[in-house]
Design a protein around this motif. Structure first.
Motif, mmCIF file in Angstrom:
data_model
loop_
_atom_site.group_PDB
_atom_site.id
_atom_site.type_symbol
_atom_site.label_atom_id
_atom_site.label_comp_id
_atom_site.label_asym_id
_atom_site.label_seq_id
_atom_site.Cartn_x
_atom_site.Cartn_y
_atom_site.Cartn_z
ATOM 1 N N ASP A 103 -26.028 39.497 4.201
ATOM 2 C CA ASP A 103 -25.164 38.873 5.202
ATOM 3 C C ASP A 103 -25.905 37.857 6.064
ATOM 4 O OD1 ASP A 103 -22.616 40.330 4.802
ATOM 5 O OD2 ASP A 103 -23.840 42.064 5.297
ATOM 6 N N ALA A 126 -26.049 36.288 15.664
ATOM 7 C CA ALA A 126 -24.907 36.528 16.550
ATOM 8 C C ALA A 126 -23.660 36.966 15.788
ATOM 9 C CB ALA A 126 -24.608 35.271 17.358
ATOM 10 N N ASP A 127 -23.450 36.440 14.575
ATOM 11 C CA ASP A 127 -22.231 36.771 13.841
ATOM 12 C C ASP A 127 -22.267 38.148 13.190
ATOM 13 O OD1 ASP A 127 -24.220 35.900 12.090
ATOM 14 O OD2 ASP A 127 -22.786 35.131 10.626
ATOM 15 N N LEU A 128 -23.399 38.856 13.322
ATOM 16 C CA LEU A 128 -23.501 40.187 12.735
ATOM 17 C C LEU A 128 -23.531 41.305 13.778
ATOM 18 C CD1 LEU A 128 -26.117 39.646 9.865
ATOM 19 C CD2 LEU A 128 -23.614 39.489 9.759
ATOM 20 N N THR A 129 -23.643 40.943 15.044
ATOM 21 C CA THR A 129 -23.820 41.974 16.080
ATOM 22 C C THR A 129 -22.655 42.955 16.137
ATOM 23 O OG1 THR A 129 -22.879 40.468 17.745
ATOM 24 C CG2 THR A 129 -25.279 40.503 17.521
ATOM 25 N N ARG A 130 -21.443 42.486 15.864
ATOM 26 C CA ARG A 130 -20.276 43.366 15.974
ATOM 27 C C ARG A 130 -20.263 44.454 14.911
ATOM 28 N NH1 ARG A 130 -18.679 38.479 13.971
ATOM 29 N NH2 ARG A 130 -17.382 38.403 12.067
ATOM 30 N N TYR A 131 -21.059 44.300 13.858
ATOM 31 C CA TYR A 131 -21.084 45.293 12.788
ATOM 32 C C TYR A 131 -22.187 46.336 12.957
ATOM 33 C CZ TYR A 131 -18.419 41.600 10.425
ATOM 34 O OH TYR A 131 -17.497 40.641 10.103
ATOM 35 N N ASP A 153 -28.744 40.948 20.738
ATOM 36 C CA ASP A 153 -29.243 40.038 19.701
ATOM 37 C C ASP A 153 -30.400 40.656 18.917
ATOM 38 O OD1 ASP A 153 -31.142 40.048 21.677
ATOM 39 O OD2 ASP A 153 -31.146 37.873 22.006
ATOM 40 N N LYS A 187 -16.901 45.826 7.663
ATOM 41 C CA LYS A 187 -16.289 44.522 7.379
ATOM 42 C C LYS A 187 -14.859 44.681 6.869
ATOM 43 C CE LYS A 187 -19.802 43.092 4.843
ATOM 44 N NZ LYS A 187 -20.656 42.189 4.012
#
Length: 208
Positions: A103, A126-131, A153, A187
Protein backbone atom coordinates in the motif's frame (compact mmCIF):
# COMPACT_ATOMS: atom_id res chain seq x y z
CA UNK A 1 -2.31 -15.22 -0.46
CA UNK A 2 0.37 -15.08 2.24
CA UNK A 3 0.45 -15.05 6.04
CA UNK A 4 3.34 -12.72 6.82
CA UNK A 5 5.40 -15.52 8.38
CA UNK A 6 8.77 -15.21 6.66
CA UNK A 7 10.20 -18.57 5.64
CA UNK A 8 13.68 -17.50 4.68
CA UNK A 9 16.11 -14.60 4.69
CA UNK A 10 17.21 -14.61 1.06
CA UNK A 11 19.59 -12.52 -1.00
CA UNK A 12 19.48 -10.54 -4.25
CA UNK A 13 22.23 -11.96 -6.46
CA UNK A 14 21.71 -9.73 -9.51
CA UNK A 15 19.60 -6.82 -10.75
CA UNK A 16 19.15 -6.22 -14.49
CA UNK A 17 17.68 -2.90 -15.60
CA UNK A 18 15.12 -3.28 -18.41
CA UNK A 19 14.15 0.30 -19.17
CA UNK A 20 10.93 0.86 -17.23
CA UNK A 21 11.32 -2.44 -15.38
CA UNK A 22 13.93 -4.55 -13.61
CA UNK A 23 14.70 -8.26 -13.48
CA UNK A 24 15.82 -9.59 -10.12
CA UNK A 25 17.65 -12.81 -9.48
CA UNK A 26 17.24 -13.97 -5.90
CA UNK A 27 18.69 -16.80 -3.87
CA UNK A 28 16.36 -18.78 -1.61
CA UNK A 29 16.87 -22.54 -1.21
CA UNK A 30 13.74 -22.95 0.91
CA UNK A 31 11.23 -21.05 -1.23
CA UNK A 32 12.54 -22.47 -4.54
CA UNK A 33 12.07 -26.06 -3.39
CA UNK A 34 9.18 -27.39 -5.45
CA UNK A 35 8.59 -24.00 -7.11
CA UNK A 36 7.78 -23.73 -10.79
CA UNK A 37 7.50 -21.16 -13.55
CA UNK A 38 4.60 -18.80 -12.86
CA UNK A 39 4.46 -19.47 -9.13
CA UNK A 40 4.25 -16.59 -6.66
CA UNK A 41 6.85 -15.71 -4.04
CA UNK A 42 6.64 -12.71 -1.72
CA UNK A 43 9.83 -10.63 -1.66
CA UNK A 44 9.86 -8.10 1.19
CA UNK A 45 6.09 -8.33 1.14
CA UNK A 46 5.68 -7.87 -2.62
CA UNK A 47 4.05 -10.74 -4.51
CA UNK A 48 6.28 -11.54 -7.50
CA UNK A 49 5.95 -14.14 -10.24
CA UNK A 50 8.71 -16.67 -10.85
CA UNK A 51 10.05 -16.22 -14.39
CA UNK A 52 12.91 -18.68 -14.28
CA UNK A 53 14.50 -21.10 -11.83
CA UNK A 54 18.10 -22.11 -11.21
CA UNK A 55 19.89 -23.95 -8.44
CA UNK A 56 18.36 -22.44 -5.27
CA UNK A 57 17.63 -19.24 -7.24
CA UNK A 58 14.73 -17.68 -9.11
CA UNK A 59 14.23 -14.62 -11.29
CA UNK A 60 11.29 -12.22 -11.25
CA UNK A 61 10.37 -9.21 -13.36
CA UNK A 62 9.34 -6.06 -11.51
CA UNK A 63 7.36 -3.45 -13.39
CA UNK A 64 7.63 0.33 -13.00
CA UNK A 65 4.41 0.50 -10.94
CA UNK A 66 5.83 -1.91 -8.37
CA UNK A 67 9.21 -0.19 -8.32
CA UNK A 68 7.58 3.20 -7.68
CA UNK A 69 5.17 2.01 -4.98
CA UNK A 70 7.55 -0.23 -3.03
CA UNK A 71 11.14 -0.27 -1.78
CA UNK A 72 12.22 -2.93 -4.29
CA UNK A 73 13.77 -0.24 -6.48
CA UNK A 74 16.40 0.35 -3.79
CA UNK A 75 17.58 -3.27 -3.81
CA UNK A 76 21.00 -4.10 -5.23
CA UNK A 77 23.08 -7.25 -5.55
CA UNK A 78 23.83 -8.42 -2.01
CA UNK A 79 20.66 -6.98 -0.44
CA UNK A 80 18.96 -9.32 2.01
CA UNK A 81 15.24 -9.92 1.51
CA UNK A 82 12.36 -11.62 3.30
CA UNK A 83 10.92 -14.53 1.31
CA UNK A 84 7.65 -16.40 1.71
CA UNK A 85 5.74 -18.86 -0.46
CA UNK A 86 1.94 -18.61 -0.72
CA UNK A 87 -0.06 -20.34 1.98
CA UNK A 88 -1.18 -23.82 0.99
CA UNK A 89 -4.93 -24.46 1.03
CA UNK A 90 -5.74 -25.87 4.45
CA UNK A 91 -2.49 -24.53 5.96
CA UNK A 92 -2.26 -22.63 9.23
CA UNK A 93 -2.76 -18.87 9.11
CA UNK A 94 0.12 -18.12 11.44
CA UNK A 95 0.14 -14.34 10.91
CA UNK A 96 -2.81 -12.61 9.20
CA UNK A 97 -4.23 -12.36 5.68
CA UNK A 98 -1.52 -10.80 3.52
CA UNK A 99 -2.06 -10.19 -0.20
CA UNK A 100 1.44 -9.17 -1.19
CA UNK A 101 0.05 -5.88 -2.54
CA UNK A 102 2.05 -3.06 -0.98
CA UNK A 103 0.00 0.00 0.00
CA UNK A 104 2.96 2.32 0.50
CA UNK A 105 6.36 2.70 2.08
CA UNK A 106 7.54 4.02 5.42
CA UNK A 107 10.96 4.61 6.91
CA UNK A 108 12.56 3.44 10.10
CA UNK A 109 12.58 6.44 12.45
CA UNK A 110 14.29 4.95 15.49
CA UNK A 111 15.06 1.71 17.29
CA UNK A 112 14.95 1.27 21.07
CA UNK A 113 16.84 -1.78 22.30
CA UNK A 114 15.56 -3.56 25.38
CA UNK A 115 16.93 -6.63 27.10
CA UNK A 116 14.81 -9.14 25.20
CA UNK A 117 13.21 -7.20 22.34
CA UNK A 118 13.35 -3.98 20.32
CA UNK A 119 10.77 -1.28 19.78
CA UNK A 120 10.92 0.09 16.23
CA UNK A 121 9.22 3.34 15.20
CA UNK A 122 8.22 3.62 11.53
CA UNK A 123 6.84 6.58 9.59
CA UNK A 124 3.35 6.17 8.17
CA UNK A 125 2.01 7.81 4.97
CA UNK A 126 -0.96 10.08 5.64
CA UNK A 127 -3.32 8.06 3.43
CA UNK A 128 -2.70 4.90 5.47
CA UNK A 129 -3.14 6.22 9.01
CA UNK A 130 -6.87 5.45 9.12
CA UNK A 131 -6.16 1.74 8.63
CA UNK A 132 -3.62 1.40 11.44
CA UNK A 133 -4.89 0.88 14.97
CA UNK A 134 -3.33 -0.12 18.27
CA UNK A 135 -3.13 -3.92 18.57
CA UNK A 136 -4.15 -4.26 14.92
CA UNK A 137 -2.19 -6.10 12.24
CA UNK A 138 0.22 -4.61 9.71
CA UNK A 139 2.74 -6.11 7.30
CA UNK A 140 6.23 -4.58 7.29
CA UNK A 141 8.57 -5.88 4.58
CA UNK A 142 6.41 -8.98 4.41
CA UNK A 143 6.43 -9.62 8.17
CA UNK A 144 3.08 -9.90 9.96
CA UNK A 145 3.28 -7.71 13.06
CA UNK A 146 1.08 -6.24 15.77
CA UNK A 147 0.89 -2.47 16.11
CA UNK A 148 2.01 -1.35 19.58
CA UNK A 149 1.26 2.36 19.23
CA UNK A 150 -0.52 4.16 16.38
CA UNK A 151 0.45 7.83 16.10
CA UNK A 152 -0.70 10.53 13.66
CA UNK A 153 2.16 9.87 11.23
CA UNK A 154 3.93 6.85 12.67
CA UNK A 155 3.43 3.51 14.37
CA UNK A 156 5.59 1.30 16.55
CA UNK A 157 6.17 -2.44 16.59
CA UNK A 158 7.87 -4.74 19.07
CA UNK A 159 10.34 -7.28 17.64
CA UNK A 160 11.28 -10.47 19.44
CA UNK A 161 14.74 -12.06 19.00
CA UNK A 162 13.45 -14.59 16.45
CA UNK A 163 12.11 -11.83 14.18
CA UNK A 164 15.32 -9.85 14.56
CA UNK A 165 17.44 -12.86 13.64
CA UNK A 166 15.39 -14.30 10.78
CA UNK A 167 14.14 -11.22 8.89
CA UNK A 168 15.50 -8.00 7.41
CA UNK A 169 13.96 -6.07 10.30
CA UNK A 170 16.94 -7.10 12.39
CA UNK A 171 19.35 -5.22 10.09
CA UNK A 172 17.31 -2.20 9.01
CA UNK A 173 18.72 1.14 10.16
CA UNK A 174 17.02 4.51 10.79
CA UNK A 175 16.27 6.05 7.41
CA UNK A 176 15.88 2.71 5.61
CA UNK A 177 12.63 2.24 3.66
CA UNK A 178 10.17 -0.57 4.39
CA UNK A 179 7.15 -1.85 2.50
CA UNK A 180 3.79 -1.51 4.23
CA UNK A 181 0.58 -3.43 3.66
CA UNK A 182 -2.36 -2.59 5.89
CA UNK A 183 -5.06 -5.06 6.90
CA UNK A 184 -7.18 -5.75 3.81
CA UNK A 185 -10.27 -6.28 5.98
CA UNK A 186 -10.10 -2.64 7.08
CA UNK A 187 -10.07 -1.51 3.44
CA UNK A 188 -13.10 -3.62 2.56
CA UNK A 189 -15.03 -2.31 5.57
CA UNK A 190 -14.20 1.27 4.60
CA UNK A 191 -15.34 0.66 1.04
CA UNK A 192 -18.63 -0.88 2.13
CA UNK A 193 -19.38 1.87 4.62
CA UNK A 194 -18.35 4.61 2.21
CA UNK A 195 -20.29 3.33 -0.77
CA UNK A 196 -23.21 2.15 1.31
CA UNK A 197 -24.83 -1.23 1.01
CA UNK A 198 -28.14 0.15 -0.21
CA UNK A 199 -31.18 1.08 1.87
CA UNK A 200 -31.46 -0.62 5.22
CA UNK A 201 -34.12 -3.32 5.49
CA UNK A 202 -36.70 -3.61 8.21
CA UNK A 203 -36.86 -6.68 10.44
CA UNK A 204 -38.50 -9.53 8.51
CA UNK A 205 -38.27 -7.67 5.19
CA UNK A 206 -36.65 -9.71 2.39
CA UNK A 207 -33.31 -8.50 1.08
CA UNK A 208 -33.28 -7.89 -2.69
Amino acid sequence: MFTGIVEELGEVTAVEKLGDASRFRLRGPVVTEGAGHGDSIAVNGVCLTVVDLGEHEFTADVMAETLSRSSLGALTAGSRVNLERPMALGGRLGGHIVQGHVDGTGRIIERKISENWEIVKISLPADLTRYVVEKGSITVDGVSLTVVDAGPDYFTISLIPTTLALTTLGIKEPGDPVNLEVDVLAKYVERLLGAGAGPATKPGEPVA
